[in-house]
Design a protein around this motif. Structure first.
Motif, PDB file in Angstrom:
ATOM      1  N   SER B  17       0.645  -1.178  -0.256  1.00 24.80           N
ATOM      2  CA  SER B  17       0.227   0.424   0.163  1.00 24.80           C
ATOM      3  C   SER B  17       0.992   0.701   0.001  1.00 24.80           C
ATOM      4  N   THR B  18       0.675   2.533  -0.191  1.00 23.73           N
ATOM      5  CA  THR B  18       1.187   3.718  -0.315  1.00 23.73           C
ATOM      6  C   THR B  18       2.107   3.837   0.809  1.00 23.73           C
ATOM      7  N   SER B  19       1.561   4.223   1.711  1.00 26.14           N
ATOM      8  CA  SER B  19       1.132   4.325   2.771  1.00 26.14           C
ATOM      9  C   SER B  19       2.689   4.186   3.564  1.00 26.14           C
ATOM     10  N   THR B  20       3.413   4.641   4.099  1.00 28.75           N
ATOM     11  CA  THR B  20       5.168   4.537   4.615  1.00 28.75           C
ATOM     12  C   THR B  20       4.557   4.859   5.585  1.00 28.75           C
ATOM     13  N   THR B  21       3.641   4.740   7.023  1.00 30.69           N
ATOM     14  CA  THR B  21       3.416   4.693   8.227  1.00 30.69           C
ATOM     15  C   THR B  21       2.606   3.458   8.089  1.00 30.69           C
ATOM     16  N   MET B  22       2.956   2.936   9.778  1.00 27.05           N
ATOM     17  CA  MET B  22       2.072   1.994  10.654  1.00 27.05           C
ATOM     18  C   MET B  22       1.130   2.752  12.133  1.00 27.05           C
ATOM     19  N   LYS B  23       0.385   2.110  12.433  1.00 30.39           N
ATOM     20  CA  LYS B  23       0.057   1.917  14.250  1.00 30.39           C
ATOM     21  C   LYS B  23       1.117   0.402  14.762  1.00 30.39           C
ATOM     22  N   ALA B  24       1.537   1.102  15.720  1.00 30.24           N
ATOM     23  CA  ALA B  24       2.192   0.513  16.281  1.00 30.24           C
ATOM     24  C   ALA B  24       1.753   0.887  18.040  1.00 30.24           C
ATOM     25  N   LEU B  25       2.544  -0.357  19.299  1.00 35.11           N
ATOM     26  CA  LEU B  25       2.292  -0.070  20.478  1.00 35.11           C
ATOM     27  C   LEU B  25       3.896  -0.309  20.985  1.00 35.11           C
ATOM     28  N   VAL B  26       3.999   1.058  21.760  1.00 40.94           N
ATOM     29  CA  VAL B  26       5.648   1.183  21.557  1.00 40.94           C
ATOM     30  C   VAL B  26       5.926   1.849  23.236  1.00 40.94           C
ATOM     31  N   TYR B  27       7.378   1.178  23.164  1.00 47.97           N
ATOM     32  CA  TYR B  27       7.148   1.953  24.961  1.00 47.97           C
ATOM     33  C   TYR B  27       7.655   2.263  24.726  1.00 47.97           C
ATOM     34  N   GLU B  36       0.562   4.285  18.897  1.00 46.57           N
ATOM     35  CA  GLU B  36       0.963   5.184  17.743  1.00 46.57           C
ATOM     36  C   GLU B  36       1.702   5.518  16.200  1.00 46.57           C
ATOM     37  N   GLU B  37       1.900   6.025  15.548  1.00 45.92           N
ATOM     38  CA  GLU B  37       1.916   6.481  14.239  1.00 45.92           C
ATOM     39  C   GLU B  37       3.580   6.131  14.532  1.00 45.92           C
ATOM     40  N   LYS B  38       4.283   4.859  13.294  1.00 49.16           N
ATOM     41  CA  LYS B  38       5.422   4.796  13.016  1.00 49.16           C
ATOM     42  C   LYS B  38       5.379   4.443  11.737  1.00 49.16           C
ATOM     43  N   PRO B  39       7.134   4.964  11.544  1.00 57.68           N
ATOM     44  CA  PRO B  39       7.693   4.327   9.680  1.00 57.68           C
ATOM     45  C   PRO B  39       7.535   2.871   9.603  1.00 57.68           C
ATOM     46  N   ARG B  40       6.980   2.065   9.045  1.00 56.94           N
ATOM     47  CA  ARG B  40       6.633   1.261   8.704  1.00 56.94           C
ATOM     48  C   ARG B  40       8.137   0.266   7.838  1.00 56.94           C
ATOM     49  N   PRO B  41       8.227  -0.853   9.131  1.00 57.08           N
ATOM     50  CA  PRO B  41       9.346  -1.806   8.210  1.00 57.08           C
ATOM     51  C   PRO B  41      10.229  -2.030   7.153  1.00 57.08           C
ATOM     52  N   ALA B  42      11.282  -1.979   6.362  1.00 58.21           N
ATOM     53  CA  ALA B  42      12.281  -2.192   5.254  1.00 58.21           C
ATOM     54  C   ALA B  42      13.080  -3.208   5.199  1.00 58.21           C
ATOM     55  N   ILE B  43      12.515  -3.961   4.486  1.00 56.05           N
ATOM     56  CA  ILE B  43      13.845  -5.298   4.433  1.00 56.05           C
ATOM     57  C   ILE B  43      15.593  -4.557   4.373  1.00 56.05           C
ATOM     58  N   GLY B  76      11.501   3.866  22.054  1.00 52.46           N
ATOM     59  CA  GLY B  76      10.931   3.191  21.417  1.00 52.46           C
ATOM     60  C   GLY B  76      10.844   2.548  20.630  1.00 52.46           C
ATOM     61  N   ARG B  77      11.007   1.198  20.956  1.00 50.35           N
ATOM     62  CA  ARG B  77      10.980  -0.242  20.691  1.00 50.35           C
ATOM     63  C   ARG B  77       9.596   0.025  20.515  1.00 50.35           C
ATOM     64  N   LEU B 132      12.698 -10.400  18.929  1.00 50.30           N
ATOM     65  CA  LEU B 132      11.834  -9.171  18.570  1.00 50.30           C
ATOM     66  C   LEU B 132      10.852  -8.726  20.233  1.00 50.30           C
ATOM     67  N   GLY B 133      10.766  -7.543  19.969  1.00 51.89           N
ATOM     68  CA  GLY B 133      10.176  -6.977  20.403  1.00 51.89           C
ATOM     69  C   GLY B 133      10.931  -6.441  22.254  1.00 51.89           C
ATOM     70  N   TYR B 134      12.312  -6.524  21.406  1.00 52.88           N
ATOM     71  CA  TYR B 134      13.083  -6.800  22.514  1.00 52.88           C
ATOM     72  C   TYR B 134      14.241  -6.002  22.103  1.00 52.88           C
ATOM     73  N   THR B 135      15.118  -6.130  21.413  1.00 53.02           N
ATOM     74  CA  THR B 135      16.234  -5.468  20.877  1.00 53.02           C
ATOM     75  C   THR B 135      16.132  -4.819  19.227  1.00 53.02           C
ATOM     76  N   ILE B 136      15.231  -5.750  18.655  1.00 47.09           N
ATOM     77  CA  ILE B 136      14.522  -5.107  18.126  1.00 47.09           C
ATOM     78  C   ILE B 136      12.945  -4.771  17.588  1.00 47.09           C
ATOM     79  N   ASP B 137      12.652  -3.536  16.750  1.00 48.27           N
ATOM     80  CA  ASP B 137      11.397  -3.534  17.056  1.00 48.27           C
ATOM     81  C   ASP B 137       9.823  -5.393  17.099  1.00 48.27           C
TER      82      ASP B 137
END
Lengths: 370, 370, 370, 370
Positions: B17-27, B36-43, B76-77, B132-137
């Motif tokens: 989808s063209t959007s480059t952001t997403m919603k996420a649960l952030v610490y 809140e809004e966060k950038p979408r992850p990329a390869i 921010g994680r 996952l959800g520890y040292t990376i998103d």
């Protein structure tokens, strides 16, 4: 013979010497032992055998008893749970051994019939376990009564050497079962053994059955470490300066060891083990502990380790016997001193000063050293 | 597509989808979380996959993070290490998964290539493990980047149910591997599980794969015990009065249990385990511990027990998947509450008051409860 | 470099010599082989590595191919599945190896990602298995392309010897996994190995990791038996007179052996194994069979035996590497002849006349014997 | 009593009825059996017990004997190796059982003392093994002498059901040990059982202890297959048309099964097993074979399979007893017919026509069906 038959209706009697007494090493409370006259043992149950001792030895546990650490041992008890001898008499329920058979006495008595024995946990036999020289009279004597003889004796091999074979009573199966088997030593493993006393050395000898790549031997005593070197240790670490664990971690580039074997029985040595065990590794406890230890689960909970405890079951004695007979293991290496059985008081003196005397296993030979 | 190919030379891109952001649960530090809004992850690497999350859930560990107990988690994680989703994009090194595949995300990331992975210890993967959800998103978001995708994803079965399958991300393999496999549960065994929270219940469900004769469930909370009863526990023990161990010993006529499984993570519950384990038994630690425990080696040294620790490896996920598909296990039993992903803040509120709310696993559904 | 990058977009290229051809041992149908010019291999997939061969060797299987026994091998195929070399180029998906690394090439190619690889059965890898010198070009060449390089290569140890290490490509893991591990050789066991060719000798060497009490070596060729004696066999049995089984039974007093290992691949040798296996024993098949055998279930059904088959998985190569490095195993013992790679046609002549030449493993050294 | 004491000095006698004869099912050569008067058994050795039979059953092996297939069985032999009863008398060497104890009789006699018994291979006991109703008189009688009673009896549980418990004499441990344990059935496995007779059904029941995902039951008889369905088989395959193996391969998408269990004993059924076993799978033979089979090593040598044989050891009887008592297994499901012991001739008629009669296990109750 006639008399014996009348008196001992549950046994097939051999030609016994007419004397009804014997010499034995008797415990008389803390720090008191005597080599004195005692009545000869007699068959009490159909499963009993009377064995005339030809070779025996002293265990570190005997010293613990003499210090008064094991209150279950009462005044008058004959000590000793290791020995080689000749069967003099068997109860009617004994089927595997006969008068005249030369035998290895196992330190653990096994009925073979209870649930624990059927699972191979002879150490917790409901009719036996470790009782010899503990709750019943033991082997440091001219004669001993062995209950549950069919589960507690092993045939002495025709080509056997008594000094070597007496190591099969306790120390070799203890090192092998509690340390090596429980530690799951595998080809290529790195192993740390903490404690180079007789039992630690038995671990060292039997660990080599599985071809580990490296064996670190850790002890306070350089003399014992030198022995360990001769027995196959690849690296010696004197722990006197308190940084043995640090050295192990350095030698393993921070990874730790696959197997850490505790062969002392105090919190400090246990602590070395839990510090040096690698992720995925095993801690095998062999030492007899008198106090709790602090287990660092806050560090270990996610390290995928196992920790085992064990009282020797002696279920591997037949296997060990085969390996000894094949020449792959020379247990007589463990013998540092030989005494005539009549000199057992001196033998104890030597063993009690093991560090000074350089004593490992002290063997008592009927008729004196050969 | 052309643009994507230029921007993402290491990936086979899907129609995003063209959007480059997403919603996420952030610490955002202790006790602070936001949807809140966060950038979408990329390869980022050839082994990566981008997964669009359809179902996720909250783990007790997420609450630990929110308490500030895991300082490695930084402001921010994005939290979460469990989830079901659809592959949106894969790196060029990914061979087992393709754009459009529905997948189960494993809480443990496994490169499959390092020495630990080759030994089946994914938990200690040199390029992954629990990150996952520890040292990376993590997965509590609309999209997540899964590194080492070939080792960290599983195909979602055609006939699968998302609520059930999301239990395979963490809780079922954790209960099974750390508790049941390490505890070596066997047919006919008597098992005690200390802790009837979600992970203890996962132990309870998976222990039944091996047909133990009795399962004692021990907890302070009668509501949880009642759930345990429904899940197959044969005996419930409320430990509030401090004599749970005593009750177990009475129920086992003094023998203790074959397997004692610690599923809480505090000294008191560990202590129950070491008190009730039978001679020859196993203690399997599942709980996350923050403090050392006192290990009674002075009582246990001769009891032939084993004690294991483990961070889940997720190596049994394929096996668990087969059992779930066969209908022998209904993991959706563990789900007590369902929320739309957009209501994740409320879902956290509920899970944080698990006792009051009767919460077990709280599931977050993309598009809301069905 | 620029050119290489353009030509090989999926690889990190090294400085290659400008030549684009190489010499290789090529199969041209039954009984036809040539050492001839072939194009150098190039990276085809992200997981590939190009390795410059420094040492290789010939396997009995190569002779089978040359006899036309393996029709899957087609005209033009470069033979060889064993070798040591230096990485010249890697695909972008390769993470564990880098240009310049010296490596041991495993005969089995493992993707590590498929269900079989995850279970440790690399032999049945869905993207690999045994393909080298079989369905893709092999190692008897100046260069070879290794697919799934991360799962199919091992780091050559700094202190390693190429002649010894090349035995880790195939023969040692084959003997160890198919014979010793599957046969569950234990301390004190009595083992019979039928076949004293290179693979039987590899079984013999690695069986000793577990300290069996006796190893009977059975073969038709006294020269090979003499080698076996040097390698640790305790008893030699020449089976030429057809009563090898009888001799084994006599030597074991009618009990038979704990482990019987078939290392030939014909009905007659399998028959020895099923005749001599003790009640409770194991038959481990290592040989490659071309015909069915008659299995005497009418005698064996109640003997509590196990029979195993296995294509080597090479999962134990890291373990074997540790044992070799520790000095407990000298695999270079297996090398009987050394040739310069350019003399590979002569090397084949020698290996094809193994009995006459006394050939075991024939090693091909880049630059000739040292 | 006085007389008994004189005659039986090695036993503790109970109050026996004054009669010295009993009724028993006696073999008189091929196809000849009679329910006739025989002398009551007496204690012969200190390890013996005399058991008064309350429930027994007929085994397929009894039919083999009656066909003359087992020439070791001689004219005059009382048949039967399964039963429940009450101890009437014990020898002086018996320690675990007492007069008046209700017991389960194991089909295998175990001295517990020989090398095989110590390894858990009671089937090969040097003083026992399967002898009951084979080389010594058996259980299809009013009384039976059980040698090595301490190793050959099990306490009947207070809450037990005789019909269920008599399945523990032979059929359940046979199915479980030879089929399930040797086949290493694991959660999630796909299992094929070839043969839905009583022993195949015992495999089916006990395989479920380990939660396999699928169990294919293969037989010629739709009635037996229908029973298998009720007992938990997930797929039924009638092999009458000769393409059972083909169906299994189709159902497993060409992969084959993890475990193939042979429960018939003829080449054709063994052949199904070797055809359907997956790479890495296990073939567990349970059937009694009278002829060799052709083993396709030319196809299997590289398939990493194992094949096991076993005569039941009955070492798992205590485990099975726990599972039965827990209610997880209802062995009485296996009972299709009940007869009074006096009607044993009719019971045999029924069992001999099992297909027509729909007979599974035929139980003989002292005093007739309840």
């Amino acid at each position: 013979m006639t008399t014996a038959e009348i008196e001992l209706p549950t046994s097939r009697a051999a030609t016994l010497s007419t004397s009804t007494t014997m010499k034995a090493l008797v415990y008389h409370g803390p720090d008191k032992r005597a080599w004195e006259e005692k009545p000869r043992p007699a068959i009490q149950d159909p499963g009993d055998a009377i064995v005339r001792i030809t070779t025996s030895t002293i265990c570190g546990t005997d010293l613990h008893i003499l210090k008064g650490d094991l209150p279950a041992v009462t005044d008058g008890r004959i000590l000793g749970h290791e020995g080689i001898g000749v069967v003099e008499q068997v109860g009617t329920g004994v089927s595997e051994f006969h008068v005249g058979d030369k035998v290895i006495i196992s330190c653990v008595t096994a009925c073979l019939k209870c649930d624990f024995c059927k699972r191979g946990m002879y150490s917790h036999c409901r009719h036996g376990g470790w009782i010899l020289g503990y709750t019943i009279d033991g082997t440091q004597a001219e004669y001993v009564r062995i209950p549950q003889a069919d589960g507690s004796l092993h045939n002495f091999p025709a080509d056997g050497d008594e000094e070597a074979m007496v190591m099969l009573s306790d120390i070799l199966p203890t090192g092998f079962e509690c340390g090596v088997l429980n530690g799951q030593v595998k080809p290529g493993d790195t192993v740390a053994i903490v404690g180079a006393g007789p039992v630690g050395l038995a671990v060292l000898l039997t660990a080599q059955f599985y071809s580990p790549a490296a064996i670190f031997m850790i002890d306070l005593d350089d003399k014992r470490l030198a022995v360990a070197k001769k027995f196959g240790a690849t690296t010696l670490i004197n722990s006197a300066d308190g940084n043995a664990a640090e050295q192990v971690m350095k030698l393993t580039e921070g990874a730790g060891v696959d197997v850490a074997i505790e062969a002392v029985g105090i919190p400090a040595t246990f602590d070395i083990c839990q510090t040096v065990v690698a992720a995925g590794g095993r801690i095998a406890n062999v030492g007899v502990h008198g106090k709790p230890v602090e287990l660092h689960l806050e560090k270990l909970w996610d390290r995928n380790i196992s920790l085992t405890t064990r009282l020797v079951d002696t279920v591997t004695t037949p296997m060990l016997l085969k390996v000894v007979r094949s020449g792959k293991l020379q247990p007589s290496k463990l013998v540092s001193h030989r005494f005539a059985t009549d000199d057992i008081m001196k033998a104890y003196d030597t063993f009690e000063n093991a560090a000074k005397e350089g004593a490992l296993k002290v063997v008592l030979l009927n008729g004196g050293p050969r």
